[in-house]
Structure formats: structure tokens, C-alpha cells
Design a protein around this motif. Structure first.
Motif, mmCIF file in Angstrom:
data_model
loop_
_atom_site.group_PDB
_atom_site.id
_atom_site.type_symbol
_atom_site.label_atom_id
_atom_site.label_comp_id
_atom_site.label_asym_id
_atom_site.label_seq_id
_atom_site.Cartn_x
_atom_site.Cartn_y
_atom_site.Cartn_z
ATOM 1 N N PHE A 173 136.722 18.530 -11.236
ATOM 2 C CA PHE A 173 135.522 17.687 -11.250
ATOM 3 C C PHE A 173 134.673 17.811 -9.929
ATOM 4 C CE2 PHE A 173 139.154 15.090 -9.615
ATOM 5 C CZ PHE A 173 138.381 14.376 -8.209
ATOM 6 N N ARG A 174 135.195 18.558 -8.899
ATOM 7 C CA ARG A 174 134.093 18.630 -7.583
ATOM 8 C C ARG A 174 133.323 19.903 -7.525
ATOM 9 N NH1 ARG A 174 137.328 16.272 -3.749
ATOM 10 N NH2 ARG A 174 135.919 16.232 -1.908
ATOM 11 N N LEU A 175 133.534 20.586 -8.791
ATOM 12 C CA LEU A 175 132.515 21.653 -9.022
ATOM 13 C C LEU A 175 131.056 20.858 -9.234
ATOM 14 C CD1 LEU A 175 133.964 24.284 -11.554
ATOM 15 C CD2 LEU A 175 133.683 24.726 -8.994
ATOM 16 N N ALA A 176 129.978 21.721 -8.593
ATOM 17 C CA ALA A 176 128.753 21.245 -8.589
ATOM 18 C C ALA A 176 128.370 21.769 -9.948
ATOM 19 C CB ALA A 176 127.867 21.636 -7.568
ATOM 20 N N ALA A 177 127.337 21.172 -10.476
ATOM 21 C CA ALA A 177 126.624 21.778 -11.766
ATOM 22 C C ALA A 177 126.079 23.191 -11.287
ATOM 23 C CB ALA A 177 125.482 20.931 -12.103
ATOM 24 N N GLY A 178 126.422 23.899 -12.305
ATOM 25 C CA GLY A 178 126.064 25.257 -12.306
ATOM 26 C C GLY A 178 127.171 26.243 -11.560
ATOM 27 N N GLN A 179 127.936 25.633 -11.010
ATOM 28 C CA GLN A 179 128.938 26.338 -10.196
ATOM 29 C C GLN A 179 130.151 26.824 -11.180
ATOM 30 O OE1 GLN A 179 130.747 24.084 -6.913
ATOM 31 N NE2 GLN A 179 130.877 26.016 -5.899
ATOM 32 N N ILE A 180 130.632 28.014 -11.034
ATOM 33 C CA ILE A 180 131.603 28.402 -11.834
ATOM 34 C C ILE A 180 132.816 28.291 -11.165
ATOM 35 C CG2 ILE A 180 132.556 30.713 -13.102
ATOM 36 C CD1 ILE A 180 129.433 31.491 -13.352
ATOM 37 N N GLY A 181 134.087 27.976 -11.777
ATOM 38 C CA GLY A 181 135.378 28.087 -11.126
ATOM 39 C C GLY A 181 136.534 28.996 -12.094
ATOM 40 N N GLU A 182 137.486 29.522 -11.306
ATOM 41 C CA GLU A 182 138.676 30.159 -12.171
ATOM 42 C C GLU A 182 139.653 28.964 -12.088
ATOM 43 O OE1 GLU A 182 139.417 34.095 -11.477
ATOM 44 O OE2 GLU A 182 141.538 33.489 -11.673
ATOM 45 N N THR A 242 132.398 26.888 -16.248
ATOM 46 C CA THR A 242 131.302 26.558 -15.561
ATOM 47 C C THR A 242 131.044 25.254 -15.528
ATOM 48 O OG1 THR A 242 130.304 28.703 -16.638
ATOM 49 C CG2 THR A 242 128.794 27.477 -15.556
ATOM 50 N N MET A 243 130.655 24.637 -14.805
ATOM 51 C CA MET A 243 130.310 23.276 -14.603
ATOM 52 C C MET A 243 128.849 22.947 -15.275
ATOM 53 S SD MET A 243 131.192 20.172 -14.240
ATOM 54 C CE MET A 243 132.619 19.967 -13.110
ATOM 55 N N ILE A 244 128.746 22.339 -16.183
ATOM 56 C CA ILE A 244 127.139 22.271 -16.753
ATOM 57 C C ILE A 244 126.687 20.848 -16.160
ATOM 58 C CG2 ILE A 244 125.848 21.794 -18.635
ATOM 59 C CD1 ILE A 244 127.786 23.907 -20.157
ATOM 60 N N ARG A 245 127.405 19.717 -16.368
ATOM 61 C CA ARG A 245 127.125 18.493 -15.962
ATOM 62 C C ARG A 245 128.068 18.063 -15.195
ATOM 63 N NH1 ARG A 245 122.283 16.219 -17.660
ATOM 64 N NH2 ARG A 245 121.313 17.358 -19.325
ATOM 65 N N SER A 246 128.033 17.664 -13.746
ATOM 66 C CA SER A 246 129.242 17.242 -13.167
ATOM 67 C C SER A 246 129.283 15.428 -13.466
ATOM 68 C CB SER A 246 128.828 17.532 -11.760
ATOM 69 O OG SER A 246 127.680 17.192 -11.200
ATOM 70 N N GLY A 247 130.126 14.969 -12.955
ATOM 71 C CA GLY A 247 130.207 13.542 -13.118
ATOM 72 C C GLY A 247 131.296 13.178 -13.990
ATOM 73 N N THR A 248 131.360 11.772 -14.483
ATOM 74 C CA THR A 248 132.412 11.203 -15.272
ATOM 75 C C THR A 248 131.796 10.655 -16.352
ATOM 76 O OG1 THR A 248 133.633 10.796 -13.394
ATOM 77 C CG2 THR A 248 134.458 9.793 -15.344
ATOM 78 N N PRO A 249 132.039 11.336 -17.648
ATOM 79 C CA PRO A 249 132.464 12.471 -17.707
ATOM 80 C C PRO A 249 131.776 13.827 -17.376
ATOM 81 C CG PRO A 249 131.836 11.726 -19.909
ATOM 82 C CD PRO A 249 131.326 10.626 -18.743
ATOM 83 N N CYS A 250 132.382 14.882 -17.518
ATOM 84 C CA CYS A 250 131.428 16.056 -16.966
ATOM 85 C C CYS A 250 131.613 16.955 -18.251
ATOM 86 C CB CYS A 250 132.109 16.777 -15.750
ATOM 87 S SG CYS A 250 133.786 17.464 -16.193
ATOM 88 N N VAL A 251 130.680 17.856 -18.262
ATOM 89 C CA VAL A 251 130.514 18.895 -19.358
ATOM 90 C C VAL A 251 130.727 20.146 -18.794
ATOM 91 C CG1 VAL A 251 128.971 19.858 -21.074
ATOM 92 C CG2 VAL A 251 128.535 17.548 -20.355
ATOM 93 N N ILE A 252 131.720 20.939 -19.218
ATOM 94 C CA ILE A 252 131.957 22.323 -18.694
ATOM 95 C C ILE A 252 131.805 23.277 -20.008
ATOM 96 C CG2 ILE A 252 133.438 21.422 -17.172
ATOM 97 C CD1 ILE A 252 136.003 22.008 -18.929
ATOM 98 N N ARG A 253 131.532 24.524 -19.713
ATOM 99 C CA ARG A 253 131.816 25.462 -20.553
ATOM 100 C C ARG A 253 132.816 26.464 -20.277
ATOM 101 N NH1 ARG A 253 127.182 27.756 -22.816
ATOM 102 N NH2 ARG A 253 125.988 27.398 -20.999
ATOM 103 N N LEU A 254 133.504 26.881 -21.302
ATOM 104 C CA LEU A 254 134.450 27.855 -21.122
ATOM 105 C C LEU A 254 134.770 28.891 -22.426
ATOM 106 C CD1 LEU A 254 137.709 26.786 -22.205
ATOM 107 C CD2 LEU A 254 136.832 24.861 -21.016
ATOM 108 N N ALA A 255 134.746 30.107 -22.314
ATOM 109 C CA ALA A 255 135.034 30.876 -23.308
ATOM 110 C C ALA A 255 134.109 30.685 -24.743
ATOM 111 C CB ALA A 255 136.544 30.823 -23.959
ATOM 112 N N GLY A 256 132.600 30.501 -24.343
ATOM 113 C CA GLY A 256 131.725 30.275 -25.212
ATOM 114 C C GLY A 256 131.695 29.030 -26.054
#
Lengths: 765, 78
Positions: free
Chosen positions: B8-17, B43-57
């Protein structure tokens, strides 16, 4: 398979189970395939709806079993166990499936194939249906279907269920599938894991034969026992699963962890490794960096400010539509019922049967039907918003708010819907996966101020709250009272939810994960079907119960009904009637009147006689009411409701309104000698209530604290048979509706008590 | 600076493994089933609580609870 040979002869129905992730279009496929659909309530003991359809292909009958959407076949609750039990043929009320139809979202293959990897382990002929092929190609995903089919070892059929593309070839495939002999590809679980499964299997066998049952657990469940730490299989009381065996299971898990295959990570690792093998070269995806239309829309629709503003706008439109469309329809239903009951009264002779039909059955049918417009309209919008993919965004936007109460964003729409009617609100909690969250939402939904409370509020506010206005008429005391009652319901719901989450339904809040599906154009056919299904679910699931309760209350208000009582009351008016008759006679004998004068006098008499007749019939109705079982109940509870400032008549009206809150208005009308058919806007009813006195005194029954106490009671009570019936249906248990009734009635009583007692400090009684 | 940080510390737009997911087994298991497991790129799309992430499509809306710890290795930022 021998069964397949028999099937060819057409002698037996082949059962197909439909399995798939949520949002894969599985239900759309089910509806498109099935010629005949039936919903036969829930599976026993759980809240999972049983959906079965039938289809005929080339003279062969197929039964389709639509299973709830799931990401995995690792059961954590009795509800999730049903899916596994149906697939393994362990669910006795459904035929064991011959084929599994695994519906897969072609644009999200990686995660969807996780479920497929579990399905093929069940050892049944399996077909993979690749749905949403159009979405996949929009997202730049290219598939080599022949290669995928070869790798998986099961037939792979591309489809666009919402446009019915590929449906025919799927149907043509079905007869061949049951004869399918190809071997599904094997999962690369490590040897250490396989050995543990074999070992556990023999442990289970031993334990089972020691217990003398000899029943064996399917291999898939043995695997689950090993993999699902704290899962449902451990608690499900399965053959051979003894505490000694569970001991063995933990030992096996420890050995696996030591060998470098910790549970549950080994499952994900193995399955995703298998998925990668299946997809390698068979899928070319160029979608990773592509900004799709969904992404562009989400930039606005999920924006904290713009997204929230738009969400509020959408909700305003939805609720505006309910009030614009549903209210006239509800009025119409009430009018038709009123007309029918009037016609019955006109045609039939007076007696118990007429009263049963007009006041019991028809009133009961009316109180069921009157909910339908709101249910249908609300579900039209809910289905529309869900089908186009917006609902998940709404839940995202509202999650922050709902989290403070201890719930998730998914509880927002059900609670909001409950402002129109708690019935569709409770029915729409099915989207909430977490059982505790869902139950809490169901329990507090009836506290939201539904439209059935409005007649009660309208009547009492207009009668007792002074029409004081400030700020040039913009701010009125009556309006403020109404607002306060709405707020009372909301605040109580929030507090109750908070309390339930900490006491009754305690437990760690699980992480909240929700898929955000791609936006798509909703299919009107699906939306309308879902709307009708929910309407039917209400009628069949709650309708009969509401009708029964309405008839019981009618019987309580009608019986014992001694016939001489009516004549006694009428006898009391005999003199007045005779006097009128005499005056008429006198008028006939008088010669010195002009024709006009005579006519005017006659009209005057006619009017007086009409009034007297109405008064008599009201008095008769009131007399019967006063000696009915209902009134006895009212007298009986008077000591209890006295501290709320109520007399026996109010107590009686409150009991009578158990089937539905709004009934209290009509009952007050009868009990205070106004006859039937009084509604909340009736000026005479308001006047009567204002002037009613305690028996034998000049003291008024109603004052402002009493009116407030009654309104607070109705704000918090569970006087709605439909709500209780739907809670029973949705939770599949009598315990929850009973609990709801008890807790809400207690709240209502305490709330009314505080209101009255505090109010009297100011009024001084 | 640590090489890993909570998801959840990833910034919006940041990618993490995803490096590790720890917590109550059944919850970790559920995340696995939804495609959140070690080695996957998020990929973090929207940070915060809750956050929006993208993974595998696909996109997920995600609100973590106290019992879960997801560590990621940040890969790129915008």
C-alpha cells in the motif's frame, strides 16, 4: 463411460454443472442455454440458491446446474462447500454431474485457469468455454485455441454468451463431450505432496473403517484437507476426519514445509506454474501497457471528487425514478385492491367469509403486491449498474465511508435501497461475500426509513406537530421532525452495525478484495430477466408467509364476532332512526311547502340519514373490534405500553400492524370509530385522534409526546412481515428473523419509552 | 533504504513485484486464488484505502487488514 452409452439412447438426463469465476458471464450462458429454468429455493442449510435449467439437444435431455461464481474450489464455509459437494456428486438433492462446463473469461485467462486446474482434478469430463472472446481481442490478446485445447486435454470452445455467438457449436459439442475419453493434463504437484496425499488417504480409510462406515473421501477432498488450513473441510464432519487424522494433517503440513513446499503456497505455486505451461505460446498478449476505454472511464468514475459526485447523481436519478414510477403504481395496486374488496362487499352477504375475503385475503394479497413496484424498479437499476460494471466502482467509492462502520463498500447499495424498501435491500446483499458483513447488513437494513413508514409519520406529524415555520417558510418544525426520524433510523443502524461487528458477529475483518470488471454495454435481456427473477423470488419466498400473517391478524381482529353484538349496537340507534323517519313522515303531511322547499328538506333528511348510517356502521365495527381477540391482546399489553403513553387502542393498532407498518393507520381509523378506508391524509382521522380521551376521563390520549413516542417506535420496530420473511429466505434460518424482530422491537420500546418520558417532562402531564 | 516496502506504500503509477505475503493462512490463500502471489507484478493505479491495483490484466480494489503483510519490490515509478 457406460452412462454415456445409455444417454445416447436418450434414456437418461445428462447433468451438466456450470462452474466459473464471478463476472465471466456464466449466468448469461446458463440463461442462453436453458430452455426451461427453475429456481427451487436454496440448497438445504445454506444461503446458496439452487438454479437448474433444462435443454434438449438432438433428442437428448440435459439438466444444467448453475453454481455460484467462485475463484476457487477451496471451501471456507458451508456455502462454498455446496459447490464442491455438487461437483463431487455428494449433494443428494441434485443429480451427480456427468460433465463440468467451466466458463472462463478469455481476457483474464491466467486467473481463470486456476479454477480450471481444480475442476479437471475432479476427474469428470470437462469442457472449457472461453467466453468474452470479443473483449479479449479488444485487449490485444491472441489465442491459439488448437494448441490450448491440446495442452489442456479437454475441449475448448470460444463463445460470446451475451450475443449468443458460438452457442450453437457449444450445443452441438455437448453430446460428444459425455463420451470424451481424452485425459486431462496432470498438475505438477511435487512428489512430496503426492506422497502426503496418498498417506493421508490411507489414514482416512483406516479411521473410517474403524468407525465401521467404510465410506471413503474423494481424492480431491483429501487434497483440500491437506491444503486448506482452517478451511471448511476440516470442520465438515466428513467420514474419517477424526481429531487423530487432523493431527496427522498438521504433521504432514510440517513435513511439507520442511521439504520446501509450505501449505498453502504450494498450491498457488503449482497451479500457476501449470497455468503458465498451458498458456506459454498459446496466448500472445499485448495488453499490458494498453490504456483501455475502461481505464479512461475509471479516471473519472473512480475519482474521489468527480466519481463521488457522479455516484450521488446516479443515486438521485435512481431514487427519483422510484418515487416517480413506483408510488403511482403502488397507489394503483391499492386502488384496485380497494375496488375489489368493495365489490366483494357489495356482492356477498355479510358474514365471516365476506370479511375473510375482503379484509383478510385481499388485504394480504395487497400487502404483498404493493412491494412489487419498488422491488422491480430497484432491481432493474441494480442489475443495470451491475451488468455494466459500475457497481464495483460504487462499492470502491463508498468503502471508505462504510469501513468506519465496520462494513465494506459492498454494503452501501443494499442499505441505500432499504430507504425505499428493506426487502430488495436485503435481497441485494447477496453480492457481499463475507458472511459476517452480509448478516450485519441484513440485520440493520430494516432500520433504514422505508417508504412504508411514511404514512405513519405523515398522519401523526400532521395531526400533532405544530406547523411552525422559520426563515420565511423554508424551515418548518414538521419537516424537521420528519428529518429527525430519518436520522434516528440511520444513526441507530450505524450504531447497531458497529455493535454487531464487535459482539455477535465478531471476528477479524478479512482483507477486502473486489474485482473491477471491464465496463460493457449491458444486455437489456439480462437486466430484465434479473429484475423479474428477483420479483418472483420475493413473491414465492415471502408472499405466502405474508399472506398467512395477514389472515391471522384479520382473524384476531374479527373473531369471536357474536352476531347479537351488531344488533345491540344498532338497537341503540333505533330512536334516532325513528326520529328521522318521523320527520320524513311529517314532511310528507305538510301541505304549506313549495315543491322546492320540500325537496331541500328531503335532501337535508337524506344527508342526515346517510351520516347516521355511517356512524352506526362505524360504531358496529368499533364494537366488534373492541370485543375481538385483537382488542383483548391490546388490553392485555396495556400495562406494558402504558409507560410509552399508549392506551389499549394504540397497543392494539400496533399489534395489528405486525404484517406491515402502514396498516396501523387503517386500524386506528376503525378503532377510533371512523370506519374503514381512512388514510393518512384524512382530516377526520387527524381530528378524531386529537380529540380521543382516556376512557372515563377528559384526559386526551394523544399529545405531542405520545405521537413522538409512537413515531419513534415505528422508526425502530420490525413491524413488517415481508422483511422478516425475506430475512428467513436469505439466511435460510428462522433464528435471524426472530433475532431481528426481538432486537428491533426492544430498541423500539426503549426508544419510545425514553421519548415519551422525556417529552412529558416538558409538556407536564 | 530497504529494498522492499508494503504494497500500500506504492505510489500511483508505480510497479512492484510481490516479494512475500504473510498472515493468516486462509487469507493468504485467498489472495493467491485471486492472482496475488509471489513474483507477480502489480501496478498501483490509485493509492489510498482502499487502493486499486492492476495485475495480470485485471484490476482489483483492495483494502488490507492488520493481519496481512504484503511486501513488494518497487520496480519503476512515474
Amino acid at each position: 463411460m457406460s452412462s454415456a452409452v445409455e444417454t445416447r439412447a436418450g434414456s437418461r438426463t445428462v447433468t451438466i454443472a456450470l462452474l466459473g469465476n464471478p463476472n465471466t458471464g456464466k449466468s448469461t450462458l446458463f440463461n442462453a442455454l436453458a430452455d426451461v429454468r427453475q429456481h427451487v429455493g436454496n440448497y438445504p442449510g445454506v444461503t446458496v440458491e439452487k438454479k437448474i435449467g433444462h435443454v434438449l439437444v438432438d433428442g437428448q435431455r440435459f439438466a444444467l446446474v448453475d453454481l455460484p461464481g467462485t475463484y476457487s474450489l477451496a471451501p471456507r464455509s458451508p456455502d462454498e462447500m455446496v459447490t464442491v459437494d455438487v461437483l463431487l456428486g455428494r449433494q443428494t438433492d441434485v443429480a451427480a454431474p456427468d460433465v463440468i462446463l467451466c466458463v472462463v473469461d478469455a481476457s483474464k485467462l491466467e486467473r481463470n485457469l486456476y479454477l480450471v486446474s481444480q475442476a479437471i482434478e475432479l476427474g469428470l469430463p470437462t469442457v472449457v468455454v472461453l467466453n468474452k472472446m470479443d473483449v479479449a481481442s479488444e485487449h490485444g490478446i491472441e489465442l491459439d485455441l488448437a494448441l490450448l485445447q491440446k495442452r489442456l486435454g479437454v475441449p475448448v470452445i470460444p463463445l460470446q454468451a451475451d450475443r449468443r455467438i458460438g452457442l450453437e457449436s457449444l450445443k452441438q459439442e455437448l453430446p460428444q463431450v459425455i463420451e470424451q475419453t481424452s485425459i486431462a493434463s496432470e498438475l505438477p504437484f511435487p512428489d512430496a505432496f503426492r506422497q502426503e496425499v496418498v498417506r493421508l488417504q490411507s489414514d482416512l480409510q483406516d479411521a473410517s473403517s474403524q468407525a465401521g462406515s467404510g465410506a471413503t473421501l474423494p481424492r480431491y477432498l483429501v487434497e483440500r484437507l491437506l491444503l486448506d488450513q482452517g478451511g471448511y473441510v476440516e470442520q465438515a464432519d466428513l467420514p474419517g476426519v477424526t481429531s487423530a487424522v487432523l493431527e496427522r494433517v498438521s504433521e504432514a503440513r510440517a513435513r511439507l514445509a520442511n521439504a520446501g513446499f509450505p501449505v498453502p503456497a504450494v498450491e498457488a505455486k503449482t497451479r500457476y506454474q501449470w497455468v503458465a505451461q498451458m498458456l506459454d505460446g498459446a496466448v500472445v498478449s499485448r495488453s499490458d501497457d494498453r490504456i483501455t476505454l475502461t481505464d479512461r472511464l475509471d479516471q473519472w468514475l473512480m475519482h474521489r471528487v468527480w466519481g463521488t459526485a457522479l455516484f450521488i447523481a446516479v443515486m438521485v436519478v435512481v431514487f427519483q425514478s422510484i418515487f416517480t414510477w413506483a408510488i403511482p403504481l403502488m397507489d394503483l395496486i391499492e386502488k384496485v385492491i380497494g375496488w375489489l374488496s368493495g365489490s366483494i362487499s357489495a356482492v356477498m352477504a355479510e358474514g365471516a367469509l365476506r370479511s375473510l375475503l375482503a379484509d383478510g385475503v385481499l388485504a394480504g394479497v395487497g400487502s404483498v403486491l404493493v412491494f412489487l413496484p419498488q422491488i422491480l424498479i430497484l432491481f432493474f437499476f441494480i442489475a443495470l449498474l451491475e451488468e455494466c460494471g459500475y457497481m464495483a466502482r460504487a462499492a470502491y467509492l463508498m468503502d471508505r465511508l462504510m469501513y468506519r462502520v465496520g462494513l465494506s463498500g459492498k454494503s452501501f447499495i443494499p442499505l441505500l435501497s432499504s430507504f425505499a424498501c428493506a426487502v430488495p435491500g436485503i435481497m441485494s446483499t447477496r453480492v457481499i461475500e463475507d458472511r459476517r458483513d452480509r448478516l450485519v447488513t441484513i440485520l440493520v437494513a430494516p432500520l433504514m426509513t422505508c417508504s412504508a413508514r411514511l404514512p405513519v409519520y405523515t398522519l401523526l406529524i400532521a395531526a400533532f406537530i405544530p406547523d411552525q415555520r422559520w426563515l420565511g417558510g423554508w424551515l418548518g418544525l414538521q419537516g424537521m421532525t420528519m428529518l429527525a426520524l430519518y436520522l434516528l433510523g440511520m444513526v441507530t443502524a450505524v450504531l447497531a452495525a458497529w455493535l454487531f461487528k464487535r459482539t455477535l458477529l465478531r471476528g477479524q475483518t478479512p482483507a477486502f478484495i473486489m474485482e473491477l470488471p471491464h465496463y460493457r454495454f449491458p444486455s437489456l435481456r439480462t437486466v430484465v430477466r434479473r429484475m423479474l427473477e428477483n420479483g418472483w423470488a420475493f413473491l414465492s419466498g415471502a408472499g405466502t408467509l405474508i399472506l398467512v400473517v395477514a389472515i391471522l391478524v384479520w382473524a384476531a381482529a374479527y373473531f369471536p364476532h357474536p352476531p347479537e353484538l351488531g344488533s345491540q349496537v344498532r338497537a341503540g340507534y333505533a330512536e334516532q332512526l325513528a326520529a328521522l323517519e318521523q320527520r320524513e313522515q311529517g314532511l310528507q303531511d305538510q301541505d304549506d311547502l313549495s315543491e322546492d322547499q320540500r325537496q331541500a328538506a328531503l335532501d337535508q333528511l337524506l344527508e342526515e340519514r346517510g351520516e347516521l348510517r355511517a356512524e352506526i356502521s362505524s360504531a358496529v365495527a368499533a364494537a366488534y373490534m373492541e370485543q375481538s381477540y385483537l382488542a383483548r391482546a391490546g388490553y392485555f399489553i396495556e400495562p406494558v405500553v402504558r409507560p410509552l403513553g399508549w392506551d389499549w387502542r394504540i397497543g392494539c393498532a400496533v399489534i395489528a400492524s405486525f404484517p406491515a407498518r402502514e396498516v396501523v393507520v387503517g386500524t386506528l381509523g376503525v378503532i377510533y370509530h371512523l370506519g374503514e378506508g381512512e388514510d393518512e391524509t384524512s382530516e377526520s382521522l387527524r381530528e378524531t385522534l386529537r380529540s380521543a380521551t382516556w376512557p372515563g376521563t377528559e384526559r386526551k390520549v394523544f399529545n405531542v409526546p405520545v405521537a413522538l413516542s409512537l413515531m419513534v417506535f415505528f422508526a425502530l420496530c420490525a413491524q413488517c412481515a415481508a422483511t422478516l420473511a425475506i430475512i428467513r429466505r436469505e439466511t435460510n434460518s428462522w433464528a435471524w428473523p426472530i433475532f431481528t424482530f426481538v432486537y428491533m422491537t426492544s430498541l423500539a420500546y426503549v426508544g419510545a419509552l425514553i421519548t415519551y418520558q422525556t417529552g412529558m417532562l416538558f409538556v407536564g402531564g | 533504504m530497504s529494498a522492499f516496502l508494503p504494497l500500500f506504500r506504492l505510489a500511483a503509477g508505480q510497479i512492484g513485484e510481490i516479494e512475500s505475503i504473510s498472515g493468516e493462512p486462509s487469507q493468504v490463500h485467498r489472495l493467491h486464488e485471486l492472482g496475488l502471489y509471489q513474483g507477480i507484478k502489480v501496478t498501483m493505479i490509485r493509492s489510498g484505502t482502499p487502493c486499486v491495483i492492476r495485475l495480470a490484466g485485471h484490476k482489483l480494489c483492495f483494502r488490507q487488514n492488520d493481519g496481512l503483510d504484503i511486501q513488494v519490490r518497487p520496480l519503476a515509478g512515474i
